[in-house]
Each structure stands twice: as structure tokens, then as C-alpha cells.
Design a protein around this motif. Sequence first.
Motif, mmCIF file in Angstrom:
data_model
loop_
_atom_site.group_PDB
_atom_site.id
_atom_site.type_symbol
_atom_site.label_atom_id
_atom_site.label_comp_id
_atom_site.label_asym_id
_atom_site.label_seq_id
_atom_site.Cartn_x
_atom_site.Cartn_y
_atom_site.Cartn_z
ATOM 1 N N THR A 262 0.842 -1.199 0.000
ATOM 2 C CA THR A 262 0.000 0.000 0.000
ATOM 3 C C THR A 262 0.874 1.245 0.000
ATOM 4 O OG1 THR A 262 -0.113 -0.056 2.425
ATOM 5 C CG2 THR A 262 -1.906 -1.129 1.224
ATOM 6 N N GLY A 263 2.175 1.052 -0.317
ATOM 7 C CA GLY A 263 3.132 2.161 -0.284
ATOM 8 C C GLY A 263 3.355 2.772 -1.656
ATOM 9 N N ARG A 264 4.389 2.278 -2.332
ATOM 10 C CA ARG A 264 4.723 2.770 -3.667
ATOM 11 C C ARG A 264 5.016 1.589 -4.574
ATOM 12 N NH1 ARG A 264 2.753 6.814 -2.217
ATOM 13 N NH2 ARG A 264 3.630 8.924 -2.064
ATOM 14 N N ALA A 265 4.477 1.620 -5.787
ATOM 15 C CA ALA A 265 4.712 0.530 -6.737
ATOM 16 C C ALA A 265 6.191 0.396 -7.058
ATOM 17 C CB ALA A 265 3.911 0.774 -8.015
ATOM 18 N N GLY A 266 6.901 1.529 -7.080
ATOM 19 C CA GLY A 266 8.313 1.524 -7.449
ATOM 20 C C GLY A 266 9.218 0.773 -6.504
ATOM 21 N N LEU A 267 8.733 0.424 -5.331
ATOM 22 C CA LEU A 267 9.542 -0.373 -4.400
ATOM 23 C C LEU A 267 9.720 -1.803 -4.895
ATOM 24 C CD1 LEU A 267 7.841 0.768 -1.066
ATOM 25 C CD2 LEU A 267 10.155 1.386 -1.810
ATOM 26 N N VAL A 268 8.839 -2.246 -5.799
ATOM 27 C CA VAL A 268 8.784 -3.656 -6.208
ATOM 28 C C VAL A 268 9.083 -3.794 -7.695
ATOM 29 C CG1 VAL A 268 7.330 -5.714 -6.311
ATOM 30 C CG2 VAL A 268 7.027 -4.066 -4.442
ATOM 31 N N ASP A 269 9.920 -4.765 -8.031
ATOM 32 C CA ASP A 269 10.120 -5.162 -9.421
ATOM 33 C C ASP A 269 8.839 -5.878 -9.855
ATOM 34 O OD1 ASP A 269 10.662 -6.707 -11.737
ATOM 35 O OD2 ASP A 269 12.794 -6.778 -11.273
ATOM 36 N N GLN A 270 8.031 -5.203 -10.665
ATOM 37 C CA GLN A 270 6.707 -5.724 -11.012
ATOM 38 C C GLN A 270 6.772 -7.031 -11.791
ATOM 39 O OE1 GLN A 270 3.717 -3.780 -9.948
ATOM 40 N NE2 GLN A 270 5.467 -3.161 -8.701
ATOM 41 N N ASP A 271 7.716 -7.144 -12.712
ATOM 42 C CA ASP A 271 7.837 -8.377 -13.494
ATOM 43 C C ASP A 271 8.214 -9.549 -12.599
ATOM 44 O OD1 ASP A 271 7.232 -7.006 -15.820
ATOM 45 O OD2 ASP A 271 9.328 -6.656 -16.353
ATOM 46 N N ALA A 272 9.115 -9.289 -11.658
ATOM 47 C CA ALA A 272 9.534 -10.362 -10.744
ATOM 48 C C ALA A 272 8.380 -10.801 -9.858
ATOM 49 C CB ALA A 272 10.712 -9.882 -9.893
ATOM 50 N N LEU A 273 7.555 -9.851 -9.426
ATOM 51 C CA LEU A 273 6.404 -10.209 -8.599
ATOM 52 C C LEU A 273 5.393 -11.023 -9.390
ATOM 53 C CD1 LEU A 273 4.765 -10.109 -6.021
ATOM 54 C CD2 LEU A 273 3.905 -7.844 -6.708
ATOM 55 N N VAL A 274 5.110 -10.620 -10.615
ATOM 56 C CA VAL A 274 4.186 -11.383 -11.463
ATOM 57 C C VAL A 274 4.672 -12.823 -11.609
ATOM 58 C CG1 VAL A 274 3.350 -11.662 -13.833
ATOM 59 C CG2 VAL A 274 3.257 -9.424 -12.738
ATOM 60 N N GLU A 275 5.967 -12.974 -11.861
ATOM 61 C CA GLU A 275 6.522 -14.310 -12.047
ATOM 62 C C GLU A 275 6.419 -15.152 -10.769
ATOM 63 O OE1 GLU A 275 8.160 -17.247 -14.517
ATOM 64 O OE2 GLU A 275 7.256 -15.297 -14.936
ATOM 65 N N SER A 276 6.679 -14.522 -9.622
ATOM 66 C CA SER A 276 6.581 -15.245 -8.344
ATOM 67 C C SER A 276 5.155 -15.705 -8.083
ATOM 68 C CB SER A 276 7.058 -14.348 -7.195
ATOM 69 O OG SER A 276 8.431 -14.103 -7.276
ATOM 70 N N LEU A 277 4.185 -14.865 -8.418
ATOM 71 C CA LEU A 277 2.785 -15.234 -8.227
ATOM 72 C C LEU A 277 2.341 -16.291 -9.231
ATOM 73 C CD1 LEU A 277 1.393 -11.645 -7.622
ATOM 74 C CD2 LEU A 277 1.432 -13.478 -5.930
ATOM 75 N N ARG A 278 2.729 -16.109 -10.466
ATOM 76 C CA ARG A 278 2.324 -17.041 -11.520
ATOM 77 C C ARG A 278 2.870 -18.441 -11.254
ATOM 78 N NH1 ARG A 278 4.394 -14.582 -16.309
ATOM 79 N NH2 ARG A 278 2.439 -13.453 -16.613
ATOM 80 N N GLU A 279 4.128 -18.503 -10.803
ATOM 81 C CA GLU A 279 4.767 -19.794 -10.535
ATOM 82 C C GLU A 279 4.462 -20.319 -9.136
ATOM 83 O OE1 GLU A 279 6.435 -21.534 -12.806
ATOM 84 O OE2 GLU A 279 5.960 -19.964 -14.276
ATOM 85 N N LYS A 280 3.633 -19.559 -8.375
ATOM 86 C CA LYS A 280 3.243 -19.937 -7.009
ATOM 87 C C LYS A 280 4.447 -20.102 -6.086
ATOM 88 C CE LYS A 280 -1.359 -21.179 -8.046
ATOM 89 N NZ LYS A 280 -1.350 -20.863 -9.433
ATOM 90 N N ARG A 281 5.460 -19.267 -6.313
ATOM 91 C CA ARG A 281 6.617 -19.271 -5.409
ATOM 92 C C ARG A 281 6.280 -18.578 -4.102
ATOM 93 N NH1 ARG A 281 10.374 -17.037 -10.192
ATOM 94 N NH2 ARG A 281 10.252 -18.873 -11.562
ATOM 95 N N ILE A 282 5.296 -17.670 -4.144
ATOM 96 C CA ILE A 282 4.684 -17.142 -2.930
ATOM 97 C C ILE A 282 3.187 -17.384 -3.036
ATOM 98 C CG2 ILE A 282 6.487 -15.402 -2.581
ATOM 99 C CD1 ILE A 282 4.539 -13.278 -3.561
ATOM 100 N N MET A 283 2.515 -17.338 -1.892
ATOM 101 C CA MET A 283 1.096 -17.716 -1.892
ATOM 102 C C MET A 283 0.215 -16.652 -2.533
ATOM 103 S SD MET A 283 -0.890 -20.211 -1.152
ATOM 104 C CE MET A 283 -0.047 -21.225 0.078
ATOM 105 N N GLY A 284 0.519 -15.365 -2.280
ATOM 106 C CA GLY A 284 -0.341 -14.330 -2.835
ATOM 107 C C GLY A 284 0.198 -12.938 -2.575
ATOM 108 N N ALA A 285 -0.509 -11.954 -3.099
ATOM 109 C CA ALA A 285 -0.145 -10.546 -2.907
ATOM 110 C C ALA A 285 -1.410 -9.707 -2.897
ATOM 111 C CB ALA A 285 0.802 -10.068 -4.008
ATOM 112 N N ALA A 286 -1.315 -8.550 -2.264
ATOM 113 C CA ALA A 286 -2.400 -7.570 -2.281
ATOM 114 C C ALA A 286 -1.775 -6.220 -2.596
ATOM 115 C CB ALA A 286 -3.122 -7.539 -0.940
ATOM 116 N N LEU A 287 -2.268 -5.578 -3.653
ATOM 117 C CA LEU A 287 -1.623 -4.370 -4.177
ATOM 118 C C LEU A 287 -2.627 -3.235 -4.323
ATOM 119 C CD1 LEU A 287 0.267 -6.141 -7.124
ATOM 120 C CD2 LEU A 287 1.102 -5.782 -4.784
ATOM 121 N N ASP A 288 -2.259 -2.071 -3.806
ATOM 122 C CA ASP A 288 -3.076 -0.862 -3.976
ATOM 123 C C ASP A 288 -2.390 0.151 -4.873
ATOM 124 O OD1 ASP A 288 -5.408 0.771 -3.271
ATOM 125 O OD2 ASP A 288 -3.988 2.023 -2.167
#
Length: 364
Positions: A262-288
Motif C-alpha cells: 500500500t506504499g509505492r509501486a516503485g519499491l517492487v520489481d513488477q515483473d519479478a512479482l508477477v513471475e513469483s505469483l504465476r509460478e506460485k513461489r509465494i502464496m499471494g499478494a495484495a496491491l493498492d
Amino acid sequence: MAKLSAILLGDAMIPFQGFQAAWEKHLSPYGDIAFAGDWEPSWDKLQYRRLEVEKKGPEIEPCDPLVLREGKNASVLMGLFIAVSSSVMDAMPYLRIIGVSRAGLENVNVEEATRRGILVFNVMGRNAHAVSDFAVGMMLAECRNIARAFVSIKNGEWRKTFANSGNIPELGGKTVGIVGFGNIGRLVAKKLSGFETNTVVYDPYASAESIREAGCTPVDLEELFSTADFVTLHARLTDANKGMVNAELLGKMKPSAYLINTGRAGLVDQDALVESLREKRIMGAALDVFATEPIAKDSPFLALDNVTLTTHIAGTTSDALTNSPFLLASDIAEFLKNGAGKFIVNRDVLDDPAFRSWLETVRR
């Protein structure tokens, strides 16, 4: 006694009437409103413009026509998202105080203001309760499938199984990692204490003692990501931490863990997060927050079933918005009265001879 002359520029989020009322309550003894109006009255345009300024800085915006027309004799400029660039300062040669009713300073060229002897005020913690409430809510919404269950009912379904059905957690006894321990991070920790979580904190600017006094444990970033069941981001975006939540750091998270931003999108590598979620390397995410807002129609996040998405509304409560111009005006008034302003950003200006001379004329 010299009188202040103010330009008040609201926008679609806080219209100028809010700043006008705050001036009349706290600052009218010190001067008059030269002009009050809205810098950007369109909600849709405001969302785009403010995000671009937050990513690229205020210098990308041309000087607003309202400033060019009304600002040449004004000594105070107040607003929320108005881009205060060097060209704005050029158009306001008598400007001595800039005030923005938000914690973020991405829309103000503070370095240039300091160089010119202009004092800058912001409002720290104006929406801290709103964002901290929302962050805890996002943890629950994502791990308990609240939003997904609602969508299923709206679509005529009665869904009972989800991506995390084999491991749906309760918050009690879980480890929550808070990245950034300012006003918002501290409130998140306080509110989570009622859930009896084990809360760990990473913030290079907060002392270990202050973290422990809040009932939390200071850790380094790698330990936080490798041990937390929930990671919630509350750091301010800087050049140093841009994209810090990268593939390597995400790879340290438990497969059962959740990322909340809920902070800033720029803190996170968006492509890396998508890949982690898609491959179920983490359980989930919540993004504002997102790199582009509104989120692109072809965003890969929209194809995922283990993410909760909201429309950058964490800090948008009536209480936070209504109160912030009054907090700003009150602090400026306290400074003018006795030098006690707590929201001053660039205190070096207080030693500037030209500013000190101007201030004396205001205080007489």
C-alpha cells in the motif's frame, strides 16, 4: 507588520474550499488569500498527473496558468498535488512558504526551494490511520479470499476453493514483516498487536531501541523476507530503494507467504512479482499501487487468481482528506507565532539571512 499573500490551489481530491477554510481558521491574522482555485479538478486527469510527477518529479509539469496569472505577488503557496517546480518559483518571486497537505514531497522541488530560501511544509502522518487500517484489511482480504468470494457470488457462483485452500491462515501467531517504520508502519504494528502477531521490522532510519519499544523485533531485510508470513511495505520511495523487492528478495519468501503493498509501486520489481505469483513461489499478494494507474487492461496481474487489487485508495478517507489542510495551516501558524512548526521539511532555510529578514517583518 507585513501581511502574507496566499495562493491556494486544490484539486479533485481536496478542492480549494478546504484550503480556504483552513486559511481562514488559522492564518487569516497573518494575511489574505490572493487567489483560491483548483489546479486539476478532473479526478481522472489528477490520477495520471500525480503519478507521473511522483515517478519523474515536478519539473516535468509546466508552470500552471493560475500561478502565472495570480502568483507574481504572493508569498505563500498551498495545495495538495500541485507540482511546485523551479518554473513555479520563477513565476512567484516573493514566494517564502510552500505547504503541501500530504506526507510525500515528490511534487515539490525541495532542493531548489532551499537554494532560494523558501521554507517547505508537509503534513506527516495525515493519512497514517487510513493506510494502516487498509494494510491490515488487505492482509485479511487476500489470505481469506474475501474479494474473490464476493466476485464469485456476483457471478452467480458459490466458490469454496481457492489458490491457497490447502493453507488458509489466521493472523494470530504469524510473523508479519514491516518494511518502513514511520507513522504508518508503527500504526500497522500497533493494530496487529491485537492479533497477537510476531512483528519484525526493517528500517535503516529507525533505531533498534525504538523498534523494540513498539513491541517489535529489528531485523535485516533478508531475514525479514525469509521469515515473515506477511510482508507489508511502508517505505518512502527513493533512488536507493527503487525496485529493492526484486527477484532475489522475493525468492527468499516462504511459499506460504503474502506480499502487501500500500506504499509505492516503485519499491517492487513488477515483473519479478508477477513471475513469483504465476509460478506460485509465494502464496499471494495484495496491491493498492501500480506503475501505471489506472492499471493497464493487459496487465498480467489481471490474469492471476492469487492477488487482490485495489484502486490506490488506501489513504483516501474523508477524515484524512478533510483534516489535512487544517493540520498544514495550523502548523504554519504555529511557526509564524513562535517558531514551533513540526512539519518543516528544509530547516536549513531558517538560517538564510533573507528568509530571517522577511520573517521578522511578518512577526512584527
